[in-house]
Scaffold this active site. Structure first.
Site, PDB file in Angstrom:
ATOM      1  N   TYR A  97       0.832  -1.210   0.000  1.00 50.41           N
ATOM      2  CA  TYR A  97       0.000   0.000   0.000  1.00 50.41           C
ATOM      3  C   TYR A  97       0.860   1.251   0.000  1.00 50.41           C
ATOM      4  CZ  TYR A  97      -4.213  -2.692   0.944  1.00 50.41           C
ATOM      5  OH  TYR A  97      -5.265  -3.568   0.831  1.00 50.41           O
ATOM      6  N   HIS A 105       5.085   7.272  -8.195  1.00 52.79           N
ATOM      7  CA  HIS A 105       6.440   7.816  -8.081  1.00 52.79           C
ATOM      8  C   HIS A 105       7.479   6.696  -8.033  1.00 52.79           C
ATOM      9  CE1 HIS A 105       4.246  11.411  -6.852  1.00 52.79           C
ATOM     10  NE2 HIS A 105       5.360  12.108  -6.965  1.00 52.79           N
ATOM     11  N   ASN A 137      -6.703  -0.495 -10.596  1.00 52.09           N
ATOM     12  CA  ASN A 137      -5.394   0.168 -10.532  1.00 52.09           C
ATOM     13  C   ASN A 137      -4.290  -0.829 -10.148  1.00 52.09           C
ATOM     14  OD1 ASN A 137      -3.455   2.417 -10.265  1.00 52.09           O
ATOM     15  ND2 ASN A 137      -3.636   1.994  -8.088  1.00 52.09           N
ATOM     16  N   TYR A 142       0.188  -4.747 -11.266  1.00 52.49           N
ATOM     17  CA  TYR A 142       0.762  -6.100 -11.193  1.00 52.49           C
ATOM     18  C   TYR A 142       1.052  -6.659 -12.591  1.00 52.49           C
ATOM     19  CZ  TYR A 142      -0.730  -6.013  -6.294  1.00 52.49           C
ATOM     20  OH  TYR A 142      -0.907  -5.680  -4.981  1.00 52.49           O
TER      21      TYR A 142
HETATM   22  C1  LIG Z   1      -0.881  -0.491  -6.641  1.00 50.01           C
HETATM   23  C2  LIG Z   1       0.222   0.397  -6.080  1.00 50.01           C
HETATM   24  C3  LIG Z   1       0.983  -0.358  -4.970  1.00 50.01           C
HETATM   25  C4  LIG Z   1       1.207   0.790  -7.197  1.00 50.01           C
HETATM   26  O1  LIG Z   1       2.217   1.609  -6.650  1.00 50.01           O
HETATM   27  P1  LIG Z   1       2.685   2.969  -7.338  1.00 50.01           P
HETATM   28  O2  LIG Z   1       3.746   3.545  -6.468  1.00 50.01           O
HETATM   29  O3  LIG Z   1       1.507   3.827  -7.613  1.00 50.01           O
HETATM   30  O4  LIG Z   1       3.261   2.434  -8.729  1.00 50.01           O
HETATM   31  P2  LIG Z   1       4.705   2.756  -9.357  1.00 50.01           P
HETATM   32  O5  LIG Z   1       4.838   4.224  -9.508  1.00 50.01           O
HETATM   33  O6  LIG Z   1       5.772   2.079  -8.563  1.00 50.01           O
HETATM   34  O7  LIG Z   1       4.582   2.073 -10.798  1.00 50.01           O
HETATM   35  C5  LIG Z   1       5.513   1.107 -11.279  1.00 50.01           C
HETATM   36  C6  LIG Z   1       5.256   0.869 -12.748  1.00 50.01           C
HETATM   37  O8  LIG Z   1       3.927   0.377 -12.916  1.00 50.01           O
HETATM   38  C7  LIG Z   1       3.185   1.249 -13.760  1.00 50.01           C
HETATM   39  N1  LIG Z   1       1.829   1.348 -13.239  1.00 50.01           N
HETATM   40  C8  LIG Z   1       1.444   1.836 -12.039  1.00 50.01           C
HETATM   41  N2  LIG Z   1       0.105   1.755 -11.902  1.00 50.01           N
HETATM   42  C9  LIG Z   1      -0.334   1.223 -13.078  1.00 50.01           C
HETATM   43  C10 LIG Z   1      -1.622   0.896 -13.578  1.00 50.01           C
HETATM   44  N3  LIG Z   1      -2.731   1.133 -12.847  1.00 50.01           N
HETATM   45  N4  LIG Z   1      -1.735   0.358 -14.818  1.00 50.01           N
HETATM   46  C11 LIG Z   1      -0.626   0.108 -15.568  1.00 50.01           C
HETATM   47  N5  LIG Z   1       0.636   0.407 -15.151  1.00 50.01           N
HETATM   48  C12 LIG Z   1       0.763   0.953 -13.921  1.00 50.01           C
HETATM   49  C13 LIG Z   1       3.903   2.587 -13.696  1.00 50.01           C
HETATM   50  O9  LIG Z   1       3.656   3.341 -14.849  1.00 50.01           O
HETATM   51  C14 LIG Z   1       5.330   2.151 -13.571  1.00 50.01           C
HETATM   52  O10 LIG Z   1       5.838   1.795 -14.839  1.00 50.01           O
HETATM   53  P3  LIG Z   1       7.383   2.060 -15.258  1.00 50.01           P
HETATM   54  O11 LIG Z   1       8.194   1.144 -14.360  1.00 50.01           O
HETATM   55  O12 LIG Z   1       7.434   1.697 -16.694  1.00 50.01           O
HETATM   56  O13 LIG Z   1       7.645   3.496 -14.958  1.00 50.01           O
HETATM   57  C15 LIG Z   1      -0.363   1.718  -5.505  1.00 50.01           C
HETATM   58  O14 LIG Z   1      -1.088   2.357  -6.519  1.00 50.01           O
HETATM   59  C16 LIG Z   1      -1.256   1.536  -4.291  1.00 50.01           C
HETATM   60  O15 LIG Z   1      -0.767   1.437  -3.174  1.00 50.01           O
HETATM   61  N6  LIG Z   1      -2.590   1.510  -4.501  1.00 50.01           N
HETATM   62  C17 LIG Z   1      -3.553   1.463  -3.411  1.00 50.01           C
HETATM   63  C18 LIG Z   1      -3.440   0.229  -2.564  1.00 50.01           C
HETATM   64  C19 LIG Z   1      -3.661  -1.041  -3.337  1.00 50.01           C
HETATM   65  O16 LIG Z   1      -4.579  -1.161  -4.150  1.00 50.01           O
HETATM   66  N7  LIG Z   1      -2.801  -2.016  -3.030  1.00 50.01           N
HETATM   67  C20 LIG Z   1      -2.869  -3.320  -3.614  1.00 50.01           C
HETATM   68  C21 LIG Z   1      -3.829  -4.169  -2.872  1.00 50.01           C
HETATM   69  S1  LIG Z   1      -3.899  -5.800  -3.560  1.00 50.01           S
END
Ligand SMILES: CC(C)(COP(=O)(O)OP(=O)(O)OC[C@H]1O[C@@H](n2cnc3c(N)ncnc32)[C@H](O)[C@@H]1OP(=O)(O)O)[C@@H](O)C(=O)NCCC(=O)NCCS
Length: 172
Positions: A97, A105, A137, A142
């Protein structure tokens, strides 16, 4: 811009509870009833429950900091701590999370890389997780990292049965 990671200890219990509540609320409150949210929050994140999880040697929690501010957390499980019987060659990401204002970022990927590092150090063959089918998202994230859907299981949000996709990434 600095990113740091720290493994949690029992001393972090209250901060862990705070960030667990905050991030779960931010993520799911728009798609769930207040009753079901409260029931889940009470059950999953009460201090006794979190203390038990922090003391389990097969579970590890990490905080990630962005410019020295706490931005998110990770929980990984191995062996019997996994929420499904996946065997000793698997590692589960049970929680990952990032607070809303710190998303996109690179911090989610940073935590995911930490989980992969732990899995590889311990000679695990795959990483798996459960994600709510409506959490588009996280599913997008993933998939981007290379996870594929390999199954499904039920998840209870209060009294509502929901469907979680099981997603897996095989490690080489
Ligand atoms: C899901 C989550 C952990 C992703 O973390 P984040 O810090 O926003 O993602 P990042 O910035 O590290 O992204 C990493 C890569 O994935 C890509 N990416 C991120 N979200 C994406 C999405 N929704 N769809 C496609 N690609 C995505 C980014 O563009 C990035 O690509 P790059 O490496 O080519 O630059 C975050 O959005 C989150 O905490 N969401 C809420 C809690 C949640 O849903 N947790 C999971 C529960 S199962």
């Amino acid at each position: 811009m600095t990113i740091n990671i720290k493994k949690c200890t029992l001393e972090d219990l209250c901060i862990l509870q705070e960030i667990s509540y905050e991030t779960f609320n931010e993520t799911f409150k728009h798609q769930n009833s207040p009753e079901n949210m409260n029931a889940y929050l009470e059950k999953a994140f009460n201090l006794k429950q979190l203390e038990k999880e922090l003391c389990n040697i097969s579970s590890e929690f990490f905080f990630v900091y962005f410019n020295n501010e706490i931005a998110g957390y990770l929980k990984v499980n191995t062996n019997d701590a996994q929420s499904e019987e996946m065997g000793n060659e698997s590692l589960e990401i049970e929680r990952i999370y990032i607070k809303n204002k710190f998303q996109k970022h690179g911090l989610g990927k940073y935590l995911l890389n930490k989980a992969m590092e732990i899995a590889m150090e311990r000679n695990k063959k795959k990483i798996w997780l459960g994600v709510w089918e409506k959490n588009e998202n996280a599913i997008g994230f993933y998939k981007k990292i290379g996870f594929v859907q390999t199954g499904a299981h039920s998840f209870y949000m209060g009294d509502e049965e929901q469907m979680d996709f099981i997603m897996t990434k095989t490690l080489i």
